[in-house]
Design a protein around this motif. Sequence first.
Motif, PDB file in Angstrom:
ATOM      1  N   TYR A  43     -12.274   6.451   3.634  1.00 25.53           N
ATOM      2  CA  TYR A  43     -11.186   5.992   2.768  1.00 25.53           C
ATOM      3  C   TYR A  43     -11.412   6.445   1.328  1.00 25.53           C
ATOM      4  CZ  TYR A  43      -8.305   3.161  -0.260  1.00 25.53           C
ATOM      5  OH  TYR A  43      -7.421   2.781  -1.239  1.00 25.53           O
TER       6      TYR A  43
ATOM      7  N   TYR B 172      -8.949   8.878  -0.636  1.00 25.31           N
ATOM      8  CA  TYR B 172      -8.281   8.338  -1.820  1.00 25.31           C
ATOM      9  C   TYR B 172      -8.552   9.233  -3.033  1.00 25.31           C
ATOM     10  CZ  TYR B 172      -7.409   5.338  -5.861  1.00 25.31           C
ATOM     11  OH  TYR B 172      -6.975   4.848  -7.060  1.00 25.31           O
TER      12      TYR B 172
ATOM     13  N   TRP C  88      -1.250   4.225  -1.064  1.00 25.70           N
ATOM     14  CA  TRP C  88      -2.480   3.837  -0.380  1.00 25.70           C
ATOM     15  C   TRP C  88      -3.613   3.437  -1.313  1.00 25.70           C
ATOM     16  CZ3 TRP C  88      -0.494   2.700   3.894  1.00 25.70           C
ATOM     17  CH2 TRP C  88       0.517   3.493   4.437  1.00 25.70           C
ATOM     18  N   GLY C  89      -3.289   3.205  -2.564  1.00 25.93           N
ATOM     19  CA  GLY C  89      -4.277   2.642  -3.482  1.00 25.93           C
ATOM     20  C   GLY C  89      -4.195   1.127  -3.482  1.00 25.93           C
TER      21      GLY C  89
ATOM     22  N   TYR D  87       0.839  -1.210   0.000  1.00 19.98           N
ATOM     23  CA  TYR D  87       0.000   0.000   0.000  1.00 19.98           C
ATOM     24  C   TYR D  87       0.870   1.255   0.000  1.00 19.98           C
ATOM     25  CZ  TYR D  87      -4.750  -1.805   0.451  1.00 19.98           C
ATOM     26  OH  TYR D  87      -5.967  -2.379   0.191  1.00 19.98           O
TER      27      TYR D  87
END
Length: 463
Positions: free
Chosen positions: A416, A420, A76-77, A71
Amino acid sequence: MRLIILLFCIGLALRIYPGFHHIVFPYDQARDALMFQDMVNRGHIPLLGPVTDIPGIHHGPLFYLLMIPLYVLNNWGPWIPVFFLMLVNLSTMIPLYMFIKEAFHDKKVAVITLMLFAVSYEMVSYSKWISNPVLAVPLFAVFLLLLWRTWKTQKKQVFWLGLVYGLLVQSEIVLAYLIIPCYVVLVKKRALFKQWFLLHLGVGIGILPYLIAEMKYRFQATTALLNFLGNTAQKDPLIFLTTFRHGVSILSALARNNLFGFPPLLALFIFLLMIVFCIAHVRKTMPSWKSPFTFLLSMLVCGIGVLMFGKSPEIFFFAGFGSILLMMTAMFLVLVLKEKRWWFALFVGMIIVVSQGMLTIRQARAGNAYIQAQKGVLFDQRLQVLDAIYAHIPQNTPFTISVFGTPYGVRTTWAYYFSYYASRHTVYTPQWYGYAVNGFIGDEILPRVDAPAPVHVAVYEPE
């Protein structure tokens, strides 16, 4: 080797189809992604992994330790993590091939098994699910290989058997009952103290984070498990009837999602007919296959242990068991070929390949996934919702949001998604208006307000 590489490529293509966005990403996945970010920010190394549905019991941290650096690499995708899990899933082909070569000594059985694994709807679906049970698929295949080697007097494998067993327990704690076949094999082979010690040493290393956590948290998981087992034993006087019903349900799902894309009970009936055929013909046609066939059948029956709890089992409690069905089916097809009925073997093989391929394509087009608690939770579907929201709101305009979904009032999932989306677009992150449950990760991303903004968005999630 070229054929195996071709099967690997076919399997990878099916797992990527219809794109990396087509992955299950509801509350659990969003929670984990935010937790990974929080762990990195705090420099925290986890001792425990994802929670189970039994209070006080967690899976091991193996999944977290693998996912965190992926991640980070992907900012963090989920794309690098899901591609990694696809490769992990396909790596199952290696221990499966080794097991079949050592147990059956037949390349045809090995190649057919890999072909069936490549197109299996269940295996394709697991590869797109960013969750801890996915790791059990390759680990279970390695476990089978090491258990078979130990059974065939290769007692030097017992340490590695224990280690892989420990990692299996970390990936899916329900699989802890697989210690039973380990003990049975060692007892049958009259193992010495050294072998017993090496097995438990491997197990101890494999579940070391659990042991540390148990001492740190005063045996929280052990107490919770004993309470659960005690309560379950008192609730269901018809445990054997319940176990039989659950067993039929699980086997039907495994047969449908790995072999025949028909109604589950019909798929199970066809699979049982193949088993009967194998039992009748192994001794006559291939007597050397009797031992590995009995071994696989015993391991399939071994799963009955987890059904004795009386609790309705989830299909991912049996992650990896589909490989047993695939190997037995390959064995059946080769036995039919040895009976000079190649046309029938080809017919059955084509039905399996086509039905599994159609099942994968049909479910993908319908926006469905193998493991999902509610509809409309695929990653691409959520991104489409965000695209629609921001298309109707002027840039940098403050707005509030309310979500009617599951779990109600918990902001984690949408926290999230909005964080994102905001990290990849120049957009305003909204505030939360309406009922909110505090104490969950991601609350600070969507802070609650007492009144809606002039621009307010309400999202209704299907159940």
